[in-house]
Design a protein around this motif. Structure first.
Motif, short mmCIF file in Angstrom:
data_model
loop_
_atom_site.label_atom_id
_atom_site.label_comp_id
_atom_site.label_asym_id
_atom_site.label_seq_id
_atom_site.Cartn_x
_atom_site.Cartn_y
_atom_site.Cartn_z
N LYS A 204 0.85 -1.19 0.00
CA LYS A 204 0.00 0.00 0.00
C LYS A 204 0.88 1.24 0.00
N ILE A 205 0.50 2.20 -0.80
CA ILE A 205 1.27 3.44 -0.91
C ILE A 205 1.35 4.15 0.44
N SER A 206 0.27 4.08 1.21
CA SER A 206 0.26 4.76 2.52
C SER A 206 1.30 4.16 3.47
N MET A 207 1.49 2.84 3.40
CA MET A 207 2.48 2.21 4.28
C MET A 207 3.91 2.60 3.88
N ILE A 208 4.13 2.69 2.57
CA ILE A 208 5.45 3.09 2.09
C ILE A 208 5.74 4.53 2.50
N GLN A 209 4.73 5.40 2.34
CA GLN A 209 4.90 6.80 2.72
C GLN A 209 5.11 6.97 4.22
N LYS A 210 4.38 6.20 5.01
CA LYS A 210 4.54 6.26 6.46
C LYS A 210 5.95 5.84 6.87
N ASN A 211 6.47 4.81 6.21
CA ASN A 211 7.82 4.33 6.51
C ASN A 211 8.86 5.39 6.10
N ASN A 212 8.64 6.05 4.96
CA ASN A 212 9.55 7.10 4.52
C ASN A 212 9.52 8.28 5.49
N GLY B 33 8.06 -2.26 -2.50
CA GLY B 33 7.70 -1.84 -1.15
C GLY B 33 7.39 -3.00 -0.23
N ARG B 34 7.65 -4.22 -0.69
CA ARG B 34 7.37 -5.41 0.12
C ARG B 34 8.29 -5.44 1.35
N PRO B 35 7.71 -5.65 2.55
CA PRO B 35 8.53 -5.60 3.76
C PRO B 35 9.20 -6.93 4.13
N ARG B 36 8.74 -8.02 3.58
CA ARG B 36 9.30 -9.33 3.96
C ARG B 36 10.17 -9.90 2.86
N GLY B 37 11.07 -10.78 3.23
CA GLY B 37 11.97 -11.39 2.26
C GLY B 37 12.93 -10.37 1.69
N TYR B 38 13.38 -9.45 2.52
CA TYR B 38 14.23 -8.33 2.10
C TYR B 38 15.69 -8.77 2.04
N ILE B 39 16.35 -8.50 0.93
CA ILE B 39 17.78 -8.78 0.79
C ILE B 39 18.51 -7.45 0.93
#
Length: 101
Positions: free
Chosen positions: A3-11, A68-74
């Motif tokens: 979700k764009i809102s989650m990415i923006q909140k994280n930024n 913007g996926r939070p899991r499986g991050y390399i």
């Protein structure tokens, strides 16, 4: 795609961390000083607590720069495993080779 809102909140959290980084570091360093009186250390702790919650580095989540996926991050490539695999198979990541045993 996240979700764009989650990415923006994280930024926004990341920006808050950078804004308060220096002040937070100074307060934490001063708190470790054992020569200060208990009252002085208590006051320093109160100042640290008054900083915004989102100014803490642990509140920022690593997210894939593509989806913007939070899991499986390399971490080395700053992307999720799914995007990494897709781009590696397409030959878009220089130096990444497929190992066949």
């Amino acid at each position: 795609m996240a979700k764009i809102s989650m990415i923006q909140k994280n930024n926004k959290r990341g920006a808050c961390v950078m804004k308060h980084k220096k002040n937070r570091l100074l307060l934490k360093k001063a708190l470790k000083n054992k020569n200060l009186s208990l009252n002085e250390r208590f006051e320093l702790h109160a100042k640290l607590v008054k900083l915004p919650r989102d100014s803490s580095r642990t509140r920022v989540r690593n997210r894939c720069i593509v989806t913007g996926r939070p899991r499986g991050y390399i971490r080395k490539f700053a992307m999720s495993r799914i995007v990494f695999r897709k781009m590696a198979l397409e030959g878009m990541l220089p130096g990444v080779v497929k190992h066949g045993y």
